[in-house]
Design an enzyme around this catalytic site. Structure first.
Site, PDB file in Angstrom:
ATOM      1  CG  HIS A  72      -9.397  -6.994   8.157  1.00 28.67           C
ATOM      2  ND1 HIS A  72      -8.246  -7.265   8.853  1.00 28.67           N
ATOM      3  CD2 HIS A  72      -9.201  -7.498   6.903  1.00 28.67           C
ATOM      4  CE1 HIS A  72      -7.404  -7.922   8.053  1.00 28.67           C
ATOM      5  NE2 HIS A  72      -7.956  -8.067   6.879  1.00 28.67           N
ATOM      6  CD  GLU A 127      -1.947  -2.340   1.382  1.00 29.61           C
ATOM      7  OE1 GLU A 127      -0.812  -2.650   1.804  1.00 29.61           O
ATOM      8  OE2 GLU A 127      -2.869  -3.169   1.256  1.00 29.61           O
TER       9      GLU A 127
END
Lengths: 324, 371
Positions: A129, A60
């Site tokens: 998450h 990322e």
């Protein structure tokens, strides 16, 4: 008007903007050959080819930073984060570089990037998450952040985001991807910074963003049918810029406000909204402003308890009854 | 036995002694004109005099924060930038003054930025670590170690996407090679054949920590890590401007012609501390080491001697260039001193494009939250 899903609405926005501007490129993990981890980009590779729809490795910081660098040269990358929870490994790029380059260059460089992906709890994936970082983003000058709660807004806000010359971060929701609503086929945008009164009411204002809007609509229905309380629901749609006028006007009309969000309470988005209301509508208030946020702990896994941890209509109703 | 700490101290491996007369005949250098050759000297001297003047200004309390000086490393910025063409771009970290001057930014705007003045290259909003001038293909000036390395890949990605034949030169220090963002960038650059040249300016110390104490296998250098990414790499002797040009040109050609990335490691040295606030810089390395580099490996002195031996310049010519650079630096300090600070209203400008271009604004609502 055709009814399509929130997922399809996002995809239509991207298709229209890919067709409109050759500098738009979609980059992210699994967006191309896998057709998107949540199928938001399904079919785009076939339609636009590998130059426009690009699979990134699980890096990322690397690929989002790369998108920021490319945007400085005039590319308009739409970067998918599989979850906004994964943003934290790219935080230096997302917060430091994207937000500061324009300022530190004295306005010489623009960063027209979009970063999008789901930011919600409630799906049994635990603490790592389930983050909702719109408050962190809104705390960073130089960035814009929106949280569409329905298919119409998903398309309209996504198109505005892609056309914007500043970095715009779009927070979606895996829970809402299958939600269906009326979405025009034609080209339209929803401007950033424009809230919407989703349900008119006179007795109090329920103010929310993202999936919490749906919670408020459900609560408003219960309040009407079971308690004869007429709640107004305000969907912020955009966090920064923020439509203060719609919020304040609603509270001036109803004199009561309950703020609902999935964020954690401390320094959540609603902390700013509560300040705004006391500052601009103090004399109109008949009761203290109330807040409902996620219960202040990391997101719990256990499914029945996760439901309790997040805002629910019955909790909103209970809170409303305390002040009405 | 468990190894828990890195070895404490060791002498830094010495660079190979440069032979400029020989290196001047390499392909990237053989056709340089006298004017170009003298120009490189002028550029290196300008950077050194600018840095020396800024150091004085810092000591006089005119400059806030950190000041990371480029003194000792001038050959790298000048050598690399001298190879740039229209579609080549530069991005670097916080030791960014040398690259800025090399691409043609003026001493005035650079010094004024250090003084925090509105006439600075970033209107006084960036400071020493954050110089920018996209009109000269110069994209900063970045304060976080390795934070610029994905951006460098992005510049290369943009060039490739727009089908322009060019490359991105992304500079970093030796301390940046242990950051994750750097490794992610190398993988992406190699995976996608991006025309980027990563240039490690290896001055031996990541702040106060020697390479031996921070990076595994220091004896092999750090560019060798590119092997793990199937990427071209090379080690270059930074005391020779000609070696730099020769080595970097090969990597730039590979990027421009074949869209392949490279990782270059240029051996260099900084005479000052990590920043001027680095009080320990004579503790983590020896005075002898600093003196040896100054005396025997200084890229400007070696290049000056080459120009004198080649009769391209005489002593008067050398003095003239030096004097002109000192005067230019002095004038830039006066310019910075006389310039105005930004005004309070400027704090809220240059944050958002839309706020600075109200006639084209599409958004509604409030964007700043000051009351």
């Amino acid at each position: 008007m055709p009814e399509i899903s929130y997922r399809q609405a996002l995809k239509n926005a991207m298709i229209e903007e890919l067709n409109r501007d050759e500098n738009v490129v979609i980059i992210g993990e699994e967006v191309a050959e896998y057709n998107g981890a949540y199928k938001v980009t399904e079919g785009l590779l076939k339609q636009f080819g590998p130059k426009r729809i690009v699979d990134a490795p699980i890096s990322e910081a690397g690929f989002i930073g790369m998108g920021i660098g490319a945007s400085m040269l005039g590319i308009r990358p739409v970067m998918e984060l599989m979850f906004w929870s994964f943003a934290y490994v790219a935080w230096d790029q997302i917060i430091n570089n994207a937000a500061s380059v324009r300022y530190m260059s004295g306005g010489k460089i623009n960063v027209p990037i979009v970063i999008r992906g789901p930011a919600n709890g409630g799906t049994g994936v635990g603490a790592t998450h389930s983050h909702t970082p719109e408050n962190f983003i809104a705390n960073t000058p130089g960035l814009k952040v929106v949280c569409p709660s329905n298919p119409y807004d998903a398309k309209g806000l996504m198109k505005s985001a892609i056309r914007d010359n500043d970095p715009v971060y779009v927070m979606e929701s895996t829970i809402m991807y299958n939600d269906v609503g009326e979405v025009p086929d034609e080209d339209y945008t929803v401007p950033l910074g424009k809230a919407k009164v989703t349900r008119e009411g006179t007795d109090l204002s329920l103010i929310a963003h993202g999936p919490s809007v749906l919670v408020c609509l459900e609560a408003a229905e219960i309040l009407k049918t079971e308690h004869d309380i007429d709640a107004e629901v305000v969907d912020l749609r955009s966090i920064r810029p923020l439509d203060e006028e719609t919020i304040v006007n609603s509270v001036k009309k109803t004199s009561r406000a309950v703020l609902v969000e999935e964020n954690k309470p401390f320094c959540g988005v609603d902390a700013q909204i509560a300040y705004l209301i006391q500052n601009q509508a103090f004399d109109y208030l008949d009761a203290p402003v109330q807040r409902i946020s996620a219960i202040d702990a990391p997101a719990i896994y256990s499914p029945p308890l996760e439901k309790i941890q997040l805002p629910k209509a019955n909790v909103v109703v209970k809170k409303v009854l305390e002040i009405c | 036995m468990t190894k828990t700490t890195a070895p404490k101290k060791s002498a830094r491996p010495k660079p190979t002694k440069a032979n400029l007369a020989k290196e001047a005949k390499t392909p990237a250098n053989a056709k340089l004109t006298a004017e170009e050759l003298i120009g490189f000297y002028r550029e290196m001297v300008r950077i050194r005099r600018f840095e020396e003047r800024s150091l004085r200004a810092y000591q006089q309390g005119k400059i806030a924060g950190f000041l990371h000086l480029y003194i000792g490393q001038e050959s790298i910025a000048v050598g690399c930038v001298s190879l740039m063409e229209e579609n080549d771009h530069v991005i670097t970290a916080y030791r960014d003054h040398g690259h800025a001057l090399a691409v043609g930014m003026s001493m005035d705007e650079c010094m004024a930025e250090l003084f925090g003045k509105a006439t600075g290259c970033s209107k006084g909003k960036g400071g020493s670590m954050h110089y920018f001038d996209p009109s000269k293909n110069y994209w900063g000036g970045h304060g976080i170690v390795a934070g610029q390395t994905p951006l460098g890949a992005g510049l290369a990605y943009g060039l490739k996407y727009q089908e322009k034949k060019g490359c991105a030169l992304c500079f970093l220090g030796d301390g940046a090679v242990n950051q994750g963002a750097f490794h992610e960038s190398l993988n992406i650059a190699s995976l996608w054949d991006l025309p980027v040249v990563y240039i490690i300016e290896n001055n031996g110390y990541s702040m106060g920590t020697s390479q031996e104490r921070s990076s595994v296998h220091p004896e092999a250098g750090i560019a060798v890590r590119a092997d793990g990414y199937n990427m071209n790499w090379a080690k270059i002797n930074g005391e020779s401007l000609f070696d730099i040009r020769e080595g970097v040109k090969k990597a730039m050609d590979l990027a421009r012609d074949e869209s392949k990335p490279s990782l270059l490691e240029i051996h260099t040295y900084r005479y000052q501390g990590h920043s001027i606030a680095d009080a320990n810089h004579k503790k983590y390395r020896s005075k002898e080491e600093i003196d040896d580099y100054r005396k025997n490996h200084d890229p400007i002195i070696l290049y000056r001697d080459y120009l004198l031996e080649s009769k391209l310049l005489d002593d008067d010519g050398i003095k003239e260039i030096d004097l002109a650079a000192k005067e230019e630096a002095e004038k830039s300090a006066a310019f910075a001193e006389q310039s105005e600070f930004p005004i309070e209203e400027d704090i809220l400008k240059d944050v958002y494009w839309e706020e600075d271009n109200p006639d084209q604004k599409q958004s509604e609502g409030r964007i700043f939250f000051n009351d």
